[in-house]
Scaffold this active site. Structure first.
Site, PDB file in Angstrom:
ATOM      1  N   ASN A 280      45.289  43.591  46.046  1.00  0.00           N
ATOM      2  CA  ASN A 280      45.571  44.713  45.150  1.00  0.00           C
ATOM      3  C   ASN A 280      44.777  45.928  45.628  1.00  0.00           C
ATOM      4  OD1 ASN A 280      45.865  46.518  43.068  1.00  0.00           O
ATOM      5  ND2 ASN A 280      44.814  45.256  41.529  1.00  0.00           N
TER       6      ASN A 280
ATOM      7  N   LYS B 147      44.873  48.886  44.579  1.00  0.00           N
ATOM      8  CA  LYS B 147      44.607  49.864  43.516  1.00  0.00           C
ATOM      9  C   LYS B 147      44.935  51.266  44.036  1.00  0.00           C
ATOM     10  CE  LYS B 147      41.444  46.609  41.572  1.00  0.00           C
ATOM     11  NZ  LYS B 147      40.283  46.335  40.741  1.00  0.00           N
TER      12      LYS B 147
ATOM     13  N   HIS C 110      47.478  43.861  34.446  1.00  0.00           N
ATOM     14  CA  HIS C 110      46.141  43.983  35.036  1.00  0.00           C
ATOM     15  C   HIS C 110      45.194  44.571  33.985  1.00  0.00           C
ATOM     16  CE1 HIS C 110      42.803  45.265  37.535  1.00  0.00           C
ATOM     17  NE2 HIS C 110      43.241  44.403  38.433  1.00  0.00           N
TER      18      HIS C 110
ATOM     19  N   GLU D 276      42.941  46.706  34.143  1.00  0.00           N
ATOM     20  CA  GLU D 276      42.800  48.170  34.166  1.00  0.00           C
ATOM     21  C   GLU D 276      43.968  48.830  33.432  1.00  0.00           C
ATOM     22  OE1 GLU D 276      42.165  48.582  38.408  1.00  0.00           O
ATOM     23  OE2 GLU D 276      40.238  47.576  38.158  1.00  0.00           O
TER      24      GLU D 276
ATOM     25  N   GLU E 209      41.640  36.816  35.658  1.00  0.00           N
ATOM     26  CA  GLU E 209      40.712  37.846  36.128  1.00  0.00           C
ATOM     27  C   GLU E 209      39.757  38.226  34.995  1.00  0.00           C
ATOM     28  OE1 GLU E 209      42.297  40.118  39.780  1.00  0.00           O
ATOM     29  OE2 GLU E 209      42.902  41.187  37.979  1.00  0.00           O
TER      30      GLU E 209
ATOM     31  N   GLY F  79      35.482  44.220  40.286  1.00  0.00           N
ATOM     32  CA  GLY F  79      34.826  45.372  40.891  1.00  0.00           C
ATOM     33  C   GLY F  79      33.336  45.452  40.619  1.00  0.00           C
TER      34      GLY F  79
ATOM     35  N   SER G 212      35.976  40.147  42.193  1.00  0.00           N
ATOM     36  CA  SER G 212      34.942  40.132  43.236  1.00  0.00           C
ATOM     37  C   SER G 212      35.072  38.949  44.209  1.00  0.00           C
ATOM     38  CB  SER G 212      33.544  40.174  42.600  1.00  0.00           C
ATOM     39  OG  SER G 212      33.384  41.369  41.844  1.00  0.00           O
TER      40      SER G 212
HETATM   41  P1  PGA Z   1      37.951  43.142  42.802  1.00  0.00           P
HETATM   42  O1  PGA Z   1      39.298  43.438  41.979  1.00  0.00           O
HETATM   43  O2  PGA Z   1      38.279  42.074  43.817  1.00  0.00           O
HETATM   44  O3  PGA Z   1      37.592  44.456  43.446  1.00  0.00           O
HETATM   45  O4  PGA Z   1      36.937  42.681  41.833  1.00  0.00           O
HETATM   46  C1  PGA Z   1      40.174  42.404  41.620  1.00  0.00           C
HETATM   47  C2  PGA Z   1      41.346  42.961  40.854  1.00  0.00           C
HETATM   48  O5  PGA Z   1      41.177  43.866  40.037  1.00  0.00           O
HETATM   49  O6  PGA Z   1      42.502  42.505  41.026  1.00  0.00           O
END
Ligand code: PGA
Length: 253
Positions: free
Chosen positions: A9, A11, A95, A97, A167, A173, A212
Site C-alpha cells: 500500500n 498510500k 483502511h 486511515e 491492521e 506507521g 509496521s
Molecule cells: P505500515 O502501513 O506498514 O507503514 O505500518 C500499513 C498499512 O497502513 O497498510
C-alpha cells in the site's frame, strides 16, 4: 495450503519517475514463478501507468479505495468499474486511515466491498482496533463488528472472493508491530467467526497482517498458522524491503 499474499500500500507517495524506478527494481528482484500473490496499490492517478509497466510481470495492481456508487454525480470519486477498466484486480476497503480521517463507517465499508465484488475486483477488507480499544480489551468486539457489518450486507459466500487484512491501528506507521502471538490470536478469531458460517470459506480465506511489517519481522509474523501474508505500507516503498517480505511469505508456502 492458502497461497500467501503480499500487498504494498503506497498510500499518497510516489511520482511517475519514482514509481517507474521502484517497479523496475521489483520486477528484477521478484522471481516470476513465486508461489505467492504480490500486489501493489499506487495512488489512483498512477494506476494505469503501473498496469502498463507491469504488463509482462506477475505483479498485480490494486487501488487504495473505491466509491460505493457505480457512477454518477460524485465529484472526485472513482468507481469500481473504472478501476477494473484500467486493469486493477484488487481494491482496499475500510483502511483505518479512511475510517478515521474520512469518517467511513462500517455500513459504507460494506457498500464499498459490494461495489468491488460487483465489478469483479477482489476486495481487501481492513479491520483493526485502536490502542484505547485494545487496552480496554475490546479488540475482538471491534473486529467482529467490522466483519459482521460486511457479512450482513454481502453474505458469507462473498468472502470466497475476498481477502481480510488485520491492521491494528496502533501498529500502522508507528514502527510498533503486533507480536506474532497477538496477530495470530486475532487472525484465528476472525477465521473462527467466518467458520461459524461456512467452514470451507474460512479454510481458504487469506488473512493478512498489516502494521509496521518490515523485512526484519515478516518471517516471524508469517510463521503463524493463520497469518497468510502482509499488507505493507512504508516498507513497500523500498524494493529491497519489499522483496525481503515477499521472500518471507514464499517460505510460508
Ligand atoms: P505500515 O502501513 O506498514 O507503514 O505500518 C500499513 C498499512 O497502513 O497498510
Amino acid at each position: 495450503m492458502r497461497r500467501p499474499v503480499v500487498a504494498g500500500n503506497w498510500k499518497m507517495h510516489g511520482s511517475r519517475r519514482a514509481n517507474k524506478a521502484l517497479l523496475a527494481e521489483l520486477e528484477l528482484q521478484l522471481p516470476p514463478q513465486w508461489p505467492i500473490d504480490v500486489v501493489v496499490f499506487p495512488p489512483y492517478v498512477y494506476l494505469a501507468d503501473a498496469v502498463r509497466l507491469l504488463a509482462e510481470s506477475s505483479l498485480a495492481v490494486g487501488a487504495q479505495d473505491v466509491c460505493a456508487e457505480p457512477d454518477g454525480a460524485f465529484t472526485g470519486q472513482v468507481g469500481a468499474a473504472m478501476l477494473k477498466d484500467v486493469g486493477c484486480c484488487y481494491v482496499i476497503v475500510g483502511h483505518s486511515e479512511r475510517r478515521r480521517l474520512y469518517h467511513e463507517d462500517d455500513a459504507l465499508v460494506a457498500r464499498k466491498f459490494a461495489a468491488a465484488l460487483g465489478a469483479g475486483l477482489t476486495p481487501v477488507l481492513c479491520l483493526g482496533e485502536s490502542l484505547a480499544e485494545r487496552d480496554a480489551h475490546k479488540t475482538e468486539a471491534v473486529v467482529a463488528r467490522q466483519l459482521d457489518a460486511v457479512i450482513a450486507m454481502n453474505g458469507i459466500a462473498s468472502f470466497s472472493d475476498a481477502i481480510l487484512a488485520y491492521e491494528p491501528v496502533w501498529a500502522i506507521g508507528t514502527g510498533r508491530t503486533a507480536s506474532p502471538d497477538q496477530a495470530q490470536a486475532v487472525h484465528a478469531f476472525l477465521r473462527s467467526r467466518v467458520e461459524a458460517q461456512d467452514a470451507n470459506i474460512a479454510r481458504h480465506l487469506r488473512v493478512l497482517y498489516g502494521g509496521s511489517v518490515k523485512g526484519g519481522n515478516a518471517a516471524e509474523l508469517f510463521s503463524m498458522p493463520d497469518v497468510d501474508g502482509g499488507l505493507v505500507g512504508g516498507a513497500s516503498l523500498s524494493a529491497d524491503e519489499f522483496q525481503q517480505i515477499c521472500a518471507a511469505a514464499a517460505v510460508r508456502h
